[in-house]
Enzyme design. Structure first.
Site, PDB file in Angstrom:
ATOM      1  N   GLY A  70      -6.251   3.553 -10.554  1.00  0.00           N
ATOM      2  CA  GLY A  70      -7.703   3.508 -10.657  1.00  0.00           C
ATOM      3  C   GLY A  70      -8.253   2.295  -9.931  1.00  0.00           C
ATOM      4  O   GLY A  70      -7.573   1.660  -9.126  1.00  0.00           O
TER       5      GLY A  70
ATOM      6  N   GLU B 228      -4.206  -7.444  -6.796  1.00  0.00           N
ATOM      7  CA  GLU B 228      -2.845  -7.965  -6.905  1.00  0.00           C
ATOM      8  C   GLU B 228      -2.725  -9.275  -6.140  1.00  0.00           C
ATOM      9  O   GLU B 228      -2.123 -10.247  -6.621  1.00  0.00           O
ATOM     10  CB  GLU B 228      -1.826  -6.958  -6.343  1.00  0.00           C
TER      11      GLU B 228
ATOM     12  N   ARG C 168       0.867  -1.181   0.000  1.00  0.00           N
ATOM     13  CA  ARG C 168       0.000   0.000   0.000  1.00  0.00           C
ATOM     14  C   ARG C 168       0.899   1.225   0.000  1.00  0.00           C
ATOM     15  O   ARG C 168       1.600   1.515   0.982  1.00  0.00           O
ATOM     16  CB  ARG C 168      -0.881   0.006   1.250  1.00  0.00           C
ATOM     17  N   GLY C 169       0.899   1.933  -1.128  1.00  0.00           N
ATOM     18  CA  GLY C 169       1.848   3.026  -1.312  1.00  0.00           C
ATOM     19  C   GLY C 169       1.800   4.084  -0.235  1.00  0.00           C
ATOM     20  O   GLY C 169       2.841   4.556   0.241  1.00  0.00           O
ATOM     21  N   GLU C 170       0.622   4.480   0.180  1.00  0.00           N
ATOM     22  CA  GLU C 170       0.496   5.540   1.175  1.00  0.00           C
ATOM     23  C   GLU C 170       1.101   5.145   2.517  1.00  0.00           C
ATOM     24  O   GLU C 170       1.530   6.009   3.287  1.00  0.00           O
ATOM     25  CB  GLU C 170      -0.981   5.897   1.363  1.00  0.00           C
ATOM     26  N   ASP C 171       1.140   3.836   2.789  1.00  0.00           N
ATOM     27  CA  ASP C 171       1.656   3.364   4.081  1.00  0.00           C
ATOM     28  C   ASP C 171       3.169   3.207   4.102  1.00  0.00           C
ATOM     29  O   ASP C 171       3.831   3.586   5.081  1.00  0.00           O
ATOM     30  CB  ASP C 171       1.013   2.025   4.452  1.00  0.00           C
ATOM     31  N   THR C 172       3.734   2.624   3.028  1.00  0.00           N
ATOM     32  CA  THR C 172       5.130   2.171   3.133  1.00  0.00           C
ATOM     33  C   THR C 172       6.028   2.565   1.968  1.00  0.00           C
ATOM     34  O   THR C 172       7.220   2.242   1.980  1.00  0.00           O
ATOM     35  CB  THR C 172       5.175   0.633   3.269  1.00  0.00           C
ATOM     36  N   ARG C 173       5.499   3.234   0.942  1.00  0.00           N
ATOM     37  CA  ARG C 173       6.312   3.493  -0.247  1.00  0.00           C
ATOM     38  C   ARG C 173       7.602   4.234   0.083  1.00  0.00           C
ATOM     39  O   ARG C 173       8.687   3.870  -0.402  1.00  0.00           O
ATOM     40  CB  ARG C 173       5.512   4.319  -1.268  1.00  0.00           C
TER      41      ARG C 173
END
Length: 533
Positions: free
Chosen positions: A53, A87, A21-26
């Protein structure tokens, strides 16, 4: 960790796919894990598309399918993303269909919360129910299945640097387990396991140096290359120095040294350091655990020029040196020597068939001819490959003619490979080799030594040289043995002295040629003595 009901896909484009999840760990944990994987030369895919999307793209689905391992990083808001959950569905599909390895990482979230979909993690997926009612059951099942796999928990393994280190180590081990050579190499796996054992790979013992010894074309470079491909990512730096002997002969050893240092030190500015010496570069090397293969070495000066002292490196480093000459390996200071032997019959048959027919089994009408070709090659891989490729697609009559010709005239491409060791002999040693090839195979070593010493060939030391170069062997009952291909090579060297007039050759062994020379008075008394001392 992951089981499969069918065979895994080969030639995957990526070693690892990261699902997160990009917002959490990117910008924190995932970026650090990605960097650590890349530093180990693990081909890792990370999706840096910040705009997503509702529908996952086909290209990303294809990327997941083209990966050997998927690492799923469960964070608090992972399940709030339909994209991430799609995914996950694709990852599980690849696990079931292709045996893809799945490694879950529970980052600041309890595994039981993921498994049971409770707490804040459960709240996240519940918010998707109104938008995606038809997908909810599959998503929940996927979360439960992946959460039940063995993985890594950030609450248990701390600090994060250690967590990342352990994940990378697990990935390397998994990739080693799934290692398959691209060319379906025959008879290699068992030898790699033996080399792994000899080198104690994985231990933190001091630098270990192994010599791989064998005659030309026996497979030293192939086995060393497969070994390097299998374990090189376990090291902080790795380099395969191809054809060291040839590099020296062509004046390219200095270029090889620059490339070696640049690769090991990850420093492209090596031109400023024309000599290694006891300078800062050598000090930098002492801090790195490295794997180096020096291929086809025939003198210790080559190693000294390329890297200096093999004991400079950090504990756990491993050095492989391949050579045709056993004494060269001893002079290089190896700890152990591993001798490459000929392929056993079943492997020789498989390798030849792959080259001659493009599959593991021959055509029924070619079985007898196949065994004749294998008998000629005597388990030497280069001979099996050259013969197989030459005969590939040829008519049966051509096979019969070619194999009959081999009894009279050796195949020249095979000769060129084997002759390199002969060319490295001095004149006395060459005479010893040719006398053995023409007359003395199977004779007692002591008797042969006494005879050849009387010819002033210095055979006591000369025979040792031939053994070290794998040109001959000594049996347990002290008999001199020589591989049929080596014997054919020696006799062909003599035949080439005068192809059409045997009386002008230095040695005669075939009864028809001996009879012809004697009955037609083609030889003087002096020459006669030189033939039959």
């Amino acid at each position: 960790m992951a089981s499969s009901s069918s065979s895994p896909r080969n030639n995957n484009e990526h070693d690892v796919f990261l699902s997160f999840r990009g917002e959490d760990t990117r910008d924190n944990f995932t970026s650090h894990l990605y960097s650590a994987l890349c530093q180990k030369s693990i081909a890792t895919f990370i999706d840096n598309d910040l705009k997503r999307g509702d529908e996952i793209s086909q290209s990303l689905l294809d990327t997941i399918e083209a990966s050997s391992i998927s690492i799923v990083i469960f964070s608090k808001r992972y399940a709030s993303s339909g994209w991430c959950l799609d995914e996950l569905l694709k990852i599980l599909e690849c696990k079931h269909n292709y045996g893809q390895i799945v490694i879950p990482v529970f980052y600041r979230v309890d595994p039981s919360h993921v498994r049971k979909r409770i707490g804040s993690f459960g709240d996240s997926i519940s918010k998707l129910e109104e938008r995606f009612p038809d997908k909810m059951q599959r998503w929940r099942s996927a979360l439960t299945e992946v959460a039940n796999l063995s993985g890594f928990n950030s609450h248990v393994i701390r600090p994060e640097s250690k967590l990342i280190e352990e994940i990378v180590s697990e990935v390397l081990e998994r990739l080693d387990d799934t290692f398959e050579t691209e060319n379906k190499l025959v008879g290699v796996d068992s030898r790699i396991e033996e080399i792994l054992s000899l080198l104690s790979v994985g231990s933190t013992m001091d630098t270990c140096k192994l010599g791989i010894w064998g005659t030309g074309g026996i497979g030293k470079t192939t086995i060393a290359g497969a070994f390097f491909s299998k374990i090189s990512r376990r090291f902080e730096g790795s380099y395969f120095a191809h054809n060291v002997r040839e590099a020296e002969e062509t004046g390219k050893l200095a270029d090889m040294r620059k490339e070696l240092l640049s690769t090991l030190l990850n420093d492209g500015n090596m031109n400023k350091f024309p000599n290694i010496g006891l300078n800062f570069q050598s000090k930098r090397l002492t801090r790195k655990k490295v794997l180096i293969v020096f291929d086809d070495v025939n003198h210790p000066r080559q190693i000294e020029f390329l890297i200096g002292n093999l004991d400079w490196f950090a504990s756990g480093s491993r050095i492989l040196i391949t050579a045709r000459d056993k004494q060269a390996l001893i002079n290089c200071g190896v700890n152990k020597i591993y001798q490459i032997k000929e392929l056993v019959h079943v492997d020789a048959l498989k390798l030849f068939n792959q080259c001659a027919f493009g599959r593991d089994h021959p055509d029924a009408s070619y079985i007898e001819l196949t065994h004749e070709a294998i008998k000629y090659a005597q388990g030497v891989p280069i001979a099996l490959k050259i013969l197989g490729r030459f005969l590939f697609g040829k008519r049966k009559e051509v096979w019969e003619n070619a194999i009959s010709k081999l009894e009279m005239v050796p195949q020249m491409e095979i000769q060129e490979v084997l002759k390199i060791s002969y060319d490295g002999l001095d004149d006395k040693e060459k005479n010893i080799f040719l006398d053995i090839a023409c007359f003395l195979v199977g004779e007692d070593r002591d008797i042969v030594t006494k005879y050849l010493n009387a010819c002033e060939f210095f055979a006591t030391s000369g025979i040792e040289v031939l053994v070290d170069k794998s040109l001959i062997t000594i049996s347990e009952c002290n008999k001199i043995r020589m591989h049929d291909l080596m014997q054919n090579m020696g006799r062909e060297i003599v035949r080439q002295e005068s192809i059409n007039d045997p009386s002008k050759r230095s040695r005669l062994w075939h009864h028809k040629e001996i009879y012809e020379v004697l009955t037609e008075n083609m030889v003087s008394n002096y020459d006669f003595a030189s033939y039959f001392i």
